[in-house]
Write a protein that holds these residues in place. Sequence first.
Motif, PDB file in Angstrom:
ATOM      1  N   VAL A 191       0.747  -1.097  -0.012  1.00 33.91           N
ATOM      2  CA  VAL A 191      -0.245   0.093  -0.414  1.00 33.91           C
ATOM      3  C   VAL A 191       1.163   1.600  -0.014  1.00 33.91           C
ATOM      4  N   ILE A 192       2.008   1.401   0.532  1.00 30.42           N
ATOM      5  CA  ILE A 192       2.510   2.458   0.768  1.00 30.42           C
ATOM      6  C   ILE A 192       3.886   2.990  -0.345  1.00 30.42           C
ATOM      7  N   PRO A 193       3.967   2.414  -0.685  1.00 28.27           N
ATOM      8  CA  PRO A 193       4.734   2.700  -2.227  1.00 28.27           C
ATOM      9  C   PRO A 193       4.419   2.316  -3.063  1.00 28.27           C
ATOM     10  N   ASN A 194       2.972   2.666  -3.473  1.00 22.58           N
ATOM     11  CA  ASN A 194       1.619   2.588  -4.328  1.00 22.58           C
ATOM     12  C   ASN A 194       1.543   3.537  -4.089  1.00 22.58           C
ATOM     13  N   ILE A 195       0.753   4.084  -2.865  1.00 26.58           N
ATOM     14  CA  ILE A 195       0.825   5.036  -2.515  1.00 26.58           C
ATOM     15  C   ILE A 195       1.794   6.605  -2.656  1.00 26.58           C
ATOM     16  N   PHE A 196       2.415   6.617  -2.086  1.00 25.38           N
ATOM     17  CA  PHE A 196       3.786   7.476  -2.300  1.00 25.38           C
ATOM     18  C   PHE A 196       4.374   7.524  -4.236  1.00 25.38           C
ATOM     19  N   SER A 197       4.385   6.641  -4.184  1.00 25.41           N
ATOM     20  CA  SER A 197       4.971   6.406  -6.530  1.00 25.41           C
ATOM     21  C   SER A 197       3.223   7.019  -6.824  1.00 25.41           C
ATOM     22  N   GLY A 198       2.173   7.102  -6.829  1.00 30.91           N
ATOM     23  CA  GLY A 198       1.245   7.698  -7.365  1.00 30.91           C
ATOM     24  C   GLY A 198       1.779   8.693  -7.189  1.00 30.91           C
ATOM     25  N   ALA A 199       1.690   9.019  -5.508  1.00 33.31           N
ATOM     26  CA  ALA A 199       1.517  10.512  -5.898  1.00 33.31           C
ATOM     27  C   ALA A 199       2.080  11.391  -6.105  1.00 33.31           C
ATOM     28  N   VAL A 200       3.843  11.086  -5.966  1.00 29.16           N
ATOM     29  CA  VAL A 200       5.075  11.323  -7.430  1.00 29.16           C
ATOM     30  C   VAL A 200       4.408  11.848  -8.409  1.00 29.16           C
ATOM     31  N   THR A 254      -2.818   3.752 -11.733  1.00 32.17           N
ATOM     32  CA  THR A 254      -2.591   2.156 -11.391  1.00 32.17           C
ATOM     33  C   THR A 254      -1.701   2.036 -10.128  1.00 32.17           C
ATOM     34  N   PHE A 255      -0.619   2.465 -10.367  1.00 32.53           N
ATOM     35  CA  PHE A 255      -0.314   2.454  -8.296  1.00 32.53           C
ATOM     36  C   PHE A 255      -1.191   3.042  -7.137  1.00 32.53           C
ATOM     37  N   LEU A 256      -1.968   4.200  -7.796  1.00 31.92           N
ATOM     38  CA  LEU A 256      -2.684   4.571  -6.413  1.00 31.92           C
ATOM     39  C   LEU A 256      -4.073   3.157  -6.566  1.00 31.92           C
ATOM     40  N   TRP A 257      -4.537   2.903  -7.469  1.00 27.86           N
ATOM     41  CA  TRP A 257      -5.652   1.948  -7.904  1.00 27.86           C
ATOM     42  C   TRP A 257      -4.913   0.516  -6.909  1.00 27.86           C
ATOM     43  N   VAL A 258      -4.098   0.494  -7.287  1.00 29.19           N
ATOM     44  CA  VAL A 258      -3.767  -1.222  -6.466  1.00 29.19           C
ATOM     45  C   VAL A 258      -3.534  -0.532  -4.741  1.00 29.19           C
ATOM     46  N   ALA A 259      -2.762   0.569  -4.850  1.00 31.61           N
ATOM     47  CA  ALA A 259      -2.935   0.926  -3.451  1.00 31.61           C
ATOM     48  C   ALA A 259      -4.252   0.959  -2.204  1.00 31.61           C
ATOM     49  N   LEU A 260      -5.471   1.639  -3.374  1.00 30.81           N
ATOM     50  CA  LEU A 260      -7.261   1.433  -2.970  1.00 30.81           C
ATOM     51  C   LEU A 260      -7.368   0.026  -2.849  1.00 30.81           C
ATOM     52  N   ASN A 261      -7.554  -0.960  -3.703  1.00 29.17           N
ATOM     53  CA  ASN A 261      -7.696  -1.914  -3.748  1.00 29.17           C
ATOM     54  C   ASN A 261      -7.015  -3.017  -2.136  1.00 29.17           C
ATOM     55  N   GLN A 262      -6.267  -2.674  -2.340  1.00 28.55           N
ATOM     56  CA  GLN A 262      -5.494  -3.425  -1.495  1.00 28.55           C
ATOM     57  C   GLN A 262      -5.712  -2.719  -0.102  1.00 28.55           C
ATOM     58  N   ARG A 263      -5.957  -1.531   0.351  1.00 32.55           N
ATOM     59  CA  ARG A 263      -6.838  -0.588   1.749  1.00 32.55           C
ATOM     60  C   ARG A 263      -8.321  -1.768   1.794  1.00 32.55           C
ATOM     61  N   SER A 264      -8.900  -1.443   0.504  1.00 36.07           N
ATOM     62  CA  SER A 264     -10.668  -1.514   0.632  1.00 36.07           C
ATOM     63  C   SER A 264     -11.143  -3.418   0.613  1.00 36.07           C
ATOM     64  N   GLU A 265      -9.419  -4.229  -0.373  1.00 34.43           N
ATOM     65  CA  GLU A 265     -10.125  -5.428  -0.429  1.00 34.43           C
ATOM     66  C   GLU A 265     -11.201  -5.534  -1.746  1.00 34.43           C
ATOM     67  N   HIS A 266     -10.842  -4.908  -2.524  1.00 38.40           N
ATOM     68  CA  HIS A 266     -11.965  -4.850  -3.400  1.00 38.40           C
ATOM     69  C   HIS A 266     -11.385  -6.180  -4.367  1.00 38.40           C
ATOM     70  N   ASP A 267     -11.475  -7.058  -5.361  1.00 33.21           N
ATOM     71  CA  ASP A 267     -11.028  -7.466  -6.537  1.00 33.21           C
ATOM     72  C   ASP A 267     -10.236  -7.703  -7.355  1.00 33.21           C
ATOM     73  N   GLY A 268     -10.271  -6.547  -7.680  1.00 30.71           N
ATOM     74  CA  GLY A 268      -9.149  -5.976  -8.673  1.00 30.71           C
ATOM     75  C   GLY A 268      -9.879  -5.975 -10.070  1.00 30.71           C
ATOM     76  N   ARG A 269     -10.864  -6.255 -10.258  1.00 34.25           N
ATOM     77  CA  ARG A 269     -11.455  -5.839 -11.836  1.00 34.25           C
ATOM     78  C   ARG A 269     -11.614  -5.035 -12.049  1.00 34.25           C
ATOM     79  N   GLY A 270     -12.123  -4.000 -11.557  1.00 37.37           N
ATOM     80  CA  GLY A 270     -11.592  -2.621 -12.395  1.00 37.37           C
ATOM     81  C   GLY A 270     -10.611  -2.511 -12.863  1.00 37.37           C
TER      82      GLY A 270
END
Length: 171
Positions: free
Chosen positions: A31-40, A71-87
């Motif tokens: 989550v953290i590397p994806n949020i940080f990289s997405g924000a950068v 993409t990176f922000l979405w990966v982080a969101l999916n990990q935090r919310s436990e979405h299945d990733g289809r979107g």
Amino acid sequence: MLTGLVLLYVGIVLFQNGLWLHSRITSKEVVIPNIFSGAVLATVSLLLVVGNGVTIDAVRSSAVILLFGITFLWVALNQRSEHDGRGLGWYCLSVAILLLPIAAEGFGAATSTWGYWFAICCLLWAILYAMFFLLLVRGAPIAGPTGWMALFNSLVTGFLPGYLLLNGHVS
């Protein structure tokens, strides 16, 4: 210089995501590397298009950078919310398709080794994004190969080029 920064963080997050796909780290740890990289990447993208004298090349660069940042922000969101990733998987398919003409244009316009490298990277990224589509939407049992592709891309398209650009070894 901003390209080096972007590529360095793309390399970092692809490495982390590759480890995650190989179950070397947990979902919560990406989550953290994806949020940080997405924000950068989002910040760099905005810097390219804010201010006087914005060029079409800056807008194009910004658009490509945002494909990854989202993409990176979405990966982080999916990990935090436990979405299945289809979107995210469908988004990955659209990115894979968009990267193909960018790669073709890159090959046609390349005048240097760096230009050819970028075109090859676009193809490698398109393959990785297509693999994410197959994994997340189609349920293909390819987490391992997708992880290896993410790790390969982290080195070839991220860490090494990012380092070379940031240290002035290429321009």
